[in-house]
Design an enzyme around this catalytic site. Structure first.
Site, short mmCIF file in Angstrom:
data_model
loop_
_atom_site.label_atom_id
_atom_site.label_comp_id
_atom_site.label_asym_id
_atom_site.label_seq_id
_atom_site.Cartn_x
_atom_site.Cartn_y
_atom_site.Cartn_z
N ASP A 202 35.91 86.52 12.84
CA ASP A 202 36.78 86.17 13.43
C ASP A 202 36.76 87.26 15.11
OD1 ASP A 202 39.01 85.92 15.33
OD2 ASP A 202 39.95 84.51 13.39
N HIS A 276 36.51 81.94 19.17
CA HIS A 276 37.22 82.61 18.20
C HIS A 276 35.38 83.97 17.19
CE1 HIS A 276 41.58 82.70 16.69
NE2 HIS A 276 41.27 80.61 16.88
N GLU A 354 40.59 76.50 18.22
CA GLU A 354 41.42 77.09 19.04
C GLU A 354 40.26 77.86 19.88
OE1 GLU A 354 45.50 78.94 17.75
OE2 GLU A 354 43.85 79.81 16.76
C1 ACM Z 1 44.95 78.06 12.92
O1 ACM Z 1 45.61 78.37 12.45
N1 ACM Z 1 43.93 79.06 14.28
C2 ACM Z 1 43.07 76.70 11.88
#
Ligand code: ACM
Length: 644
Positions: A202, A276, A354
């Site tokens: 991440d 991420h 995201e």
């Molecule tokens: C997530 O909670 N961004 C998969």
């Protein structure tokens, strides 16, 4: 003698009473498919013999059981092939079609215990049930004194409802060591979870050694430790040491995979791209579309994203891999070559969630690629990326899986979807004939608060135990064959240590375990709440932390027709009394008991509330500012006079 054996046998077989776990103090999580009881107990002998004919896996299960029995009881325990053993773990010679690959039958008889299964996994789960039939001291770390080591006589037939029973552990935001992950596995298998999803990469850290890309861990695994409210920290100064974090070597990963395998757990690795990805970009800036990425650093919890836009996140710096850069696919090929060799599980999770697109919109390379490929939208651009990544994953002999954003712009042909933004994405994918794992925020996000913001470590949302227990992974109108199962997700932005990790995980994890294992018609909230409380005693023995938030009161603030505040108090579990004060006194059961909605006395500033059961306090006292309730009801906040 013969007569008495005949008598015992007939009592045992004819006298069985079909029961919910609960009769005779039996309390099993997740609730078994069928449990019958008969009067009497089996006393564990001072010399316990476990018979584990079969194979290496069965032998391993037997040795785990032996270890725990020897430690907690102090009795002599051995594993050998003795037909007269106290505990017999037997693989069925003829397959029992009812119980499948993970099911078992368990009989506790007056003279011995027999667990039978078609496959070793079933014996392992039978052993987990057996342990829950034993006195709570079985969870202890040393031989317990003055315990009657006996079990109720039962006959259990049990098998899971869903094949995928997962927990996700985010080891990227905060690193947890190999030993801590093993401990996580030890806890999850007690409730028959069989899948550990490790979120390995991440913005805050890359946690797996990739030998061909050493900077991913020499640079990408380290940031600056900050405590407070994650996401709001000041950016670290250039000279602050980046010494917080860590990673798993490939030997560590092999050890974890083996440890998990011996406990019938598959490990699903997640490499979260193209969003991420700041830890990867900070390690190899050439993976970014954005000039200046060479100055990027692994995130230490500072703000890098604006979440206020309804259209999706807007990045303040570019934490994405560039989909128009061939080097990105070469990078992913290298990463996936090594990941695929390390993890035997059939799936690799490639994230996809995201991903902000605002830097992609500025990239000339992306504009050129979109024109060449006839791609019209940024979602189409991400879909192009995902399809290429799917091919790389498949070239390593694995199946491709991602968060539900991978549906946007067109789903890759064989993708399996993990639905997190509710069930909608999962339903859509299943209707298109794709496999789905349900892990919706509103039932399965274990990083959310468990009780009122006033008493919980602050997170932006709440998921109470009772709501987690309402999780139903199989939506109406969807072909069950596409819903592989479900999982709870434990994100770790706010998790700095194991004790807090456990606090967030339990008992909500146990609620999800029951949703994933037990038949739908066996679920019963009141009974589950009672079992949870009993299980707390076992967890105390095992020194595992958990949340008692189910005993807290719930505040509902409403504005009435005259724009006055009305306060409703309730509890998740039945049978609690709620006492309250408005005059700043500490409430107990000598103060008013809540009976009906409350109006606030003029100029009161605080409502203090506590729950009791049978005359004893049981929940936490919550001191709730009236202004907070006014805010929640959409009412104007009062100016508060100074406290003299
Ligand atoms: C997530 O909670 N961004 C998969």
């Amino acid at each position: 003698m013969r007569k008495s054996i005949c008598f015992l046998v007939s009592v045992f077989f004819l006298g069985h009473i079909l029961a919910q776990s609960g009769d005779k103090g039996i309390s099993i999580i997740p609730e078994p498919v069928s449990l019958k009881t008969v009067a009497g107990v089996y006393k564990l002998p001072s010399n316990i013999v476990i018979d584990a004919k079969g194979n290496k896996e069965v032998d391993y299960t037997a040795r785990l059981l032996a270890k725990q029995l020897a430690l907690a009881t102090g009795h002599k325990v051995s594993v050998n092939n003795s037909a007269s053993a106290s505990i017999r773990l037997l693989l069925n010679k003829t397959s029992n079609p009812i119980i499948g690959d993970e099911g078992y039958t368990l009989d506790v008889r007056p003279t011995h215990i027999i667990i039978k299964a078609n496959k070793p996994a079933g014996l392992f789960y039978g052993v987990q049930t057996l342990l829950q039939l034993m006195p709570k001291e079985i969870e202890g770390k040393a031989a317990a004194k003055n315990v009657a080591w006996q079990l109720p006589l039962v006959s259990v037939t049990d098998y899971p409802r869903f094949q995928w029973r997962g927990l996700m552990f985010d080891v990227a935001r905060h690193f947890f060591t190999k030993e801590q992950v093993k401990d996580f596995i030890d806890q999850m298998v007690k409730y028959k979870f069989n899948l550990l999803h490790m979120h390995l990469t991440d913005d805050e850290g890359w946690r797996i050694e990739i030998k061909s890309l050493p900077k991913l861990t020499s640079v990408g695994a380290w940031n600056v430790k900050r405590v407070g409210y994650f996401g709001t920290f000041a950016p670290p100064a250039a000279d602050e040491p980046r010494d917080y974090g860590g990673f798993y070597t490939q030997d560590d990963i092999r050890e974890l995979v083996q440890y998990a395998k011996e406990r019938f757990v598959n490990i699903l690795p997640e490499i979260d791209v193209p969003g991420h990805s700041l830890a990867a970009v900070a390690s190899y800036p050439e993976l970014s579309c954005t000039p200046g990425a060479e100055n990027y650093k692994v995130r230490s919890g500072e703000e890098i994203m604006d979440w206020s836009h309804p259209g999706g996140p807007v990045a303040l710096l570019d934490n994405t891999l560039c989909p128009a850069n061939d080097k990105v696919y070469e990078f992913l090929d290298k990463v996936l070559t090594e990941v695929a060799q390390l993890f035997p599980f059939e799936y690799i999770h490639m994230g996809g969630d995201e991903c902000p697109k605002n830097f992609w919109e500025k990239s000339d390379a992306i504009k050129v690629l979109m024109q060449k490929e006839g791609i019209k939208t940024m979602e189409g651009m991400q879909s192009y990326f995902e399809k290429k990544v799917e091919k790389i994953v498949e070239s390593k002999g694995k199946k491709f899986m991602g968060w539900d954003e991978i549906l946007e712009g067109g789903l890759a042909p064989n993708a399996v979807v993990m639905s997190w933004r509710g069930m909608k994405g999962g339903i859509e994918a299943a209707k298109m004939g794709h496999g789905v794992v349900m892990s919706p925020t509103n039932f399965a996000y274990l990083d959310y608060m468990q009780s009122d913001d006033m008493v919980e470590p602050h997170v932006y949302a709440t998921l109470r135990l009772k709501t987690a227990y309402e999780f139903e992974p199989l939506p109406d109108g969807v072909d069950p064959k596409f819903i592989i199962g479900g999982q709870g997700n434990l994100w770790s932005e706010q998790l700095y240590n194991v004790r807090h990790m456990q606090y967030m995980l339990w008992p909500r994890g146990q609620a999800l375990a029951e949703c994933l294992w037990s038949p739908k018609d066996k679920k019963n909230w009141d009974w589950f709440a009672k079992k949870t409380e009993k299980n707390f005693e076992r967890m105390d023995e095992g020194q595992v932390k958990y949340s008692r938030a189910l005993f807290d009161q719930i505040f509902t603030a409403k504005k009435d027709a005259k724009d006055s505040l009305q306060i409703l108090l309730s509890t998740e579990v039945n049978g609690l009394d709620i006492y309250y004060t408005f005059d700043n006194s500490q409430p107990d059961n000598f103060f008013p008991k809540y009976e009906s909605p409350l109006s606030v006395p003029k100029e009161a500033v605080m409502l203090k509330v506590i729950t009791y059961r049978n005359g004893k306090p049981i929940g936490r006292q919550i001191d709730m500012p009236i202004n907070e309730l006014r805010k929640r009801a959409g009412l104007k906040i009062y100016g508060i006079p100074k406290n003299e």
